[in-house]
Design an enzyme around this catalytic site. Sequence first.
Site, mmCIF file in Angstrom:
data_model
loop_
_atom_site.group_PDB
_atom_site.id
_atom_site.type_symbol
_atom_site.label_atom_id
_atom_site.label_comp_id
_atom_site.label_asym_id
_atom_site.label_seq_id
_atom_site.Cartn_x
_atom_site.Cartn_y
_atom_site.Cartn_z
ATOM 1 N N LYS A 1 0.571 -9.519 -2.232
ATOM 2 C CA LYS A 1 0.274 -8.444 -3.183
ATOM 3 C C LYS A 1 1.475 -7.522 -3.298
ATOM 4 O O LYS A 1 1.915 -6.920 -2.324
ATOM 5 C CB LYS A 1 -0.960 -7.654 -2.754
ATOM 6 C CG LYS A 1 -1.414 -6.665 -3.824
ATOM 7 C CD LYS A 1 -2.833 -6.203 -3.599
ATOM 8 C CE LYS A 1 -3.286 -5.223 -4.661
ATOM 9 N NZ LYS A 1 -4.670 -4.777 -4.442
ATOM 10 N N GLY B 1 -6.622 -1.680 -13.822
ATOM 11 C CA GLY B 1 -7.401 -1.018 -14.862
ATOM 12 C C GLY B 1 -8.327 -1.895 -15.672
ATOM 13 O O GLY B 1 -8.744 -1.517 -16.765
ATOM 14 N N CYS C 1 0.845 -1.193 0.000
ATOM 15 C CA CYS C 1 0.000 0.000 0.000
ATOM 16 C C CYS C 1 0.882 1.245 0.000
ATOM 17 O O CYS C 1 1.720 1.409 0.879
ATOM 18 C CB CYS C 1 -0.928 0.045 1.205
ATOM 19 S SG CYS C 1 -1.911 1.568 1.215
#
Lengths: 310, 271
Positions: A171, A250, A131
């Site tokens: 991630k 996206g 993050c």
Amino acid sequence: MSVNLQVNIGGLVMKNPVTVGSGTFGYGQEYNNYFDVSQLGAITVKSLSLKPRAGNPPPRLVETPAGMLNAIGLQNVGIDAYLSEKLPWLRKHGCTIIANIYGHTPDEYGQLAERLEREGGADAIEANLSCPNVHNARDAGGCKLVAQSPERVAEYTRIVKSATKLPVFVKLSPNVMDITQPALAAEEAGADAISLINTLIGMGINPETRRSILSNMVGGLSGPAIRPVAVKMVWEAASVVKIPIIGMGGICTAGDAMQFILAGARAVAVGCASFRQPDTALQVVNGLEDYCKRHGVVDINELVGGVLTR
Amino acid sequence: MPHVVDCKITAHQEAGRGHYRMALRAPKIAAEASPGQFCMIEVRPGYHPFLRRPMSIERIFADGISLLYKVEGEGTRLLSTVAVGQSVSVQGPLGKPFPINPAWERPILVAGGIGVAPFPGLAEAIISKTGRAPEVVIAARNDSLILCEKDFKRMGCRVTLATDDGSAGRKGFASEALADLEPGPGAVVYACGPLAMMYAVHEVCVARGVTCYASLEAFMACGDGVCMGCVIEANVEIEAERMVRVCADGPVFDTTIIDWTAQRARTGGRS
């Protein structure tokens, strides 16, 4: 012609390869007003931390060309409220759950994973090491994000793996010089899959006020604007790791999702496209099935990494 | 429950300089909407603009809704060019409505500029639920930016105007016009407009012991409580509840819950 859309992501069986990006789908219930969210392969919930977090001060979000820049700062209800208030709904509706976790220390990641397994709070764990909007961890090996240091990625991955038998996904961040290094580090440390990509770090300045548009100064860029970067990183990572990749960045259509699958992703996540069209992820599921039929493919797994070299 | 529906535009015209009123055929949304709620409008298909635009519902009809908006940026400029007969994708109704209570004897609506947008519908609902026409204060920079005055008068509302330059009504601020009305016991104030105006209205209400509900505006991605992009600071000690979402916890808030110090620090005391 029936098409198999089922995929196995490091031990997590998903009925189709489509999940959602953590932080773009709440805890599932919010978007069930628009479609039956249990139809998705899995729901990846908003990052969970041991204690509730208020997140960054506003302004937190701004629109950008074909995307958005955000610095939410992982505002979330915390693990206790998730288990008591959010989880029962997800279970009752038969959702497959990927719990995204965030901690200040490796030990906190371990505690979160252990607790989620013990209380049936997840079917897989996604460790958020990337993050851009929180000042992470005790240190990140001289880097801003844990995901920028292959050594730290390995350390955090090992701790989460030792804390749970659930499949562990890591991630990773696109804000690195070479994505293959953290990807390999995660694999060697035992990760069952990797999720690629988190947001690209960006910034916007209002020329009139001469202030950064976001209170956090910088934020994470997402949306179709970043998709080519994401596809390329999935392609690069897939060339070096054997574990499955969940591709994201996206995705707005099944065609977008197919780019990731052909680049080497075995599953995909729809992110901020849900904000503009809540049922995007379901449209992607249906579109992938149509794609397979149109191309005479009986099992979507056959397409993974199938990009042709020119 | 909110819906995402392609809605045909049945009317679309300039309502004042740089302001537009758009009527949409939207029976599903109209059936569930209440004054104070909003919709997320896709100004055109494609990826630019990428996000929908939040807009107050102005009025609710049997078969649709109207929106009143100000052209502020590229999104609203594009929306203003969409012709009658075309469709736009509308998500709504979203957010919490204005509370209405027949026991509140003296409802007063205080609007600043485009903040008048949710009030025609609110006035209609107050009249139909309580039998009382609310008083209305409309404030704007000058007379050409006063919106909806005739609509409120047609409903039987007593309307007070205030402008920065005195070109219509009292020269001064909305909060000063409200203070002139001397709200007291039994009054309830509904405010919508620039942040500085709502703060001043809130101060008048606090001084007079009057409850005030403000409808806030914020940039948001989802409109539905998910993105956490539209939060403001609230007067809540509990960490998890300190940041409230304008979209899902609001947009209507009792003004005593808002941490005005934080809001004012951010705007430097300006709106």
